[in-house]
Design a protein around this motif. Sequence first.
Motif, short mmCIF file in Angstrom:
data_model
loop_
_atom_site.label_atom_id
_atom_site.label_comp_id
_atom_site.label_asym_id
_atom_site.label_seq_id
_atom_site.Cartn_x
_atom_site.Cartn_y
_atom_site.Cartn_z
N LEU A 227 -12.22 -45.60 5.76
CA LEU A 227 -11.42 -46.40 4.84
C LEU A 227 -10.03 -46.65 5.41
O LEU A 227 -9.48 -47.74 5.27
N LEU A 228 -9.47 -45.65 6.09
CA LEU A 228 -8.12 -45.76 6.62
C LEU A 228 -8.06 -46.54 7.93
O LEU A 228 -7.09 -47.26 8.19
N LEU A 229 -9.08 -46.38 8.77
CA LEU A 229 -9.05 -46.94 10.11
C LEU A 229 -10.02 -48.10 10.33
O LEU A 229 -10.06 -48.68 11.41
N GLY A 230 -10.81 -48.42 9.31
CA GLY A 230 -11.88 -49.38 9.50
C GLY A 230 -11.43 -50.73 10.03
O GLY A 230 -12.00 -51.26 10.99
N LEU B 228 -15.61 -39.07 22.78
CA LEU B 228 -14.98 -37.95 23.47
C LEU B 228 -13.93 -37.28 22.58
O LEU B 228 -13.80 -36.05 22.56
N PHE B 229 -13.19 -38.08 21.80
CA PHE B 229 -12.21 -37.52 20.87
C PHE B 229 -12.93 -36.67 19.80
O PHE B 229 -12.50 -35.55 19.48
N ALA B 230 -14.02 -37.22 19.24
CA ALA B 230 -14.77 -36.49 18.22
C ALA B 230 -15.35 -35.20 18.79
O ALA B 230 -15.38 -34.16 18.11
N CYS C 89 -12.42 -39.40 12.12
CA CYS C 89 -11.59 -40.44 12.74
C CYS C 89 -12.27 -40.98 14.00
O CYS C 89 -12.29 -42.20 14.24
N GLY C 90 -12.81 -40.08 14.82
CA GLY C 90 -13.51 -40.53 16.02
C GLY C 90 -14.71 -41.39 15.68
O GLY C 90 -14.94 -42.44 16.31
N ALA D 152 -20.51 -30.86 18.64
CA ALA D 152 -19.67 -31.28 19.77
C ALA D 152 -20.52 -31.74 20.94
O ALA D 152 -20.24 -32.77 21.58
N VAL D 153 -21.60 -31.02 21.22
CA VAL D 153 -22.51 -31.39 22.31
C VAL D 153 -23.16 -32.74 22.02
O VAL D 153 -23.36 -33.57 22.93
N SER D 154 -23.49 -32.99 20.76
CA SER D 154 -24.16 -34.26 20.41
C SER D 154 -23.23 -35.45 20.67
O SER D 154 -23.69 -36.51 21.10
N PHE D 155 -21.93 -35.28 20.41
CA PHE D 155 -20.99 -36.36 20.71
C PHE D 155 -20.89 -36.60 22.22
O PHE D 155 -20.78 -37.75 22.68
N LEU D 156 -20.93 -35.54 22.99
CA LEU D 156 -20.90 -35.69 24.45
C LEU D 156 -22.14 -36.42 24.95
O LEU D 156 -22.07 -37.22 25.89
#
Length: 522
Positions: free
Chosen positions: A62-65, A86-88, A118-119, A179-183
């Motif tokens: 909602l904030l960054l869309g 990578l940020f997430a 956010c990521g 974290a691994v899934s985002f990578l």
Amino acid sequence: MDADSPWAPLRRRMFLILWLANIGSNIGTWMQTVGAQWFLVESGANAALVSLVQTANLAPALLLGLIAGVLADAFNRRRLILGSNLFAAGAAGMLAIIAALGLLDPDSLLLYTFLIGCGTALSAPAWQAITPALVPRDQIRAASALSSAAVNAARAVGPALGGVLVSLLGPAFVFGLNAVSFLGTAAAVYLWRAPAEPEDPERMKEALAAGLRYIRAAPRVRRILLRTALFMVPASALYALLPVAVNAHLGLGSTGYGLLLGALGAGAVLGVILLPRVQGQVNDSVLLGFAAAVFGAGMFAAGFLPAWLLGVLLLFSGMAWIATFSILNSSMQLTLPEWVRARGLSIYLMITTGAQALGAVVWGSLATAYGYAPVLAAAGAALAAVGLSVVVLPLLPRTGRLDRSIAEAELGIEPTQEPQPDAGPVTVLIAYELAPEKAADFVKVMHEVRLSRMRTGARDWELVHSVTDPRQFREIYDVATWREYLRQEQERTTGEDRKLIGEAAGLAEEPPLTRWFLPASA
């Protein structure tokens, strides 16, 4: 595999790789959601605090869309998705470390959940918008359904797996897997060679204004967004309050909670198989209405029925969920032109995730005050009303069936006469001469032309006719700069727009005459 098969997009290697990566990432996200919510449940948190996990995860959309949509349309989508994942991954890794050290509390849990969100929010519009670059147009509906299926297959596996792993190894372990899934997603995107970024990207302020202007002048898109909001606001109650119901009258642990969420996801996967057979025979608006009523029944069941019967109804609710979002998402993909697709999808995602984020706060607060069962019943009744509303608020005709090809217009201006790109505002005057008996038809078509001009760059528009000669009509509109006007004519006006403009011109006795004006210098 038949070209019309719902699985046809999976024959395209890059779509398959990114689709599998999306499943893995969503499994990680659902495991984290179960771990976070169950950590709070076991800490004795009330319903409002438990529901804030969903809010913290989804509020960034909602904030960054809008910003994310502008970035995705103006710059390289591959780099944006890569950097966001990578940020997430970094935020999820920090959360896992804090939990493993025994330092986790509700505040830090919600903070890092917000950062992970956010990521995800920054990459979501770009992720949605790359679909037409991966599959041909006639497979976009199937690709959209498969993308929704990826999310819901993850919902079938992630919560159940997360529940088991949380009970055996604790929240820190599932946070680390997330974290691994985002990578993994970042690695898959790294393999993709995306189309080159625009040579002359729009400036941030201009791009944001253009995206909002497009939505205001696009009735079909606005109706899709309205149907999305009407469904999502009450539907968000189920995900916000199901863990409370599981811990209360159902008396199940984290594993049982995961299995019930898994029933929702399994129903969604089943819906992917059945939906193509139904869509050819039933109107999309009718399907949306029926799906809302079915999902409402599942929500009512969560407050009152035993676990086994609830599981059965949640299976049907999952089918209703995938039907709703397959129709809405593919309609957005097919209705939006390429130049504004990510911005339009960012607003769609803001509504889907923002409604869940804000709805979770509202439903959680009401459940704390009045009890979860009455609130789930009220939300279910609201969804039944949403289902009936398709009678007066259906999807508009030809939604998702418009010609979105781009054909550059020849302006007939010598290069030496062209204004500087930043010169403006530009006033465009187009003269039409037509027989008086055609005036009514002309004015009717020009109403649609007005929307086309406003979608593609016009700030003001009016149609006037001569007092002394009723044969003379003038179309007048302003564009901010000459650069914006060139974009309007060469990058934004689609085949559907050209057809409308050509229909108006065809009513005139002579080809319309276009003139351009700039403010006079002192």
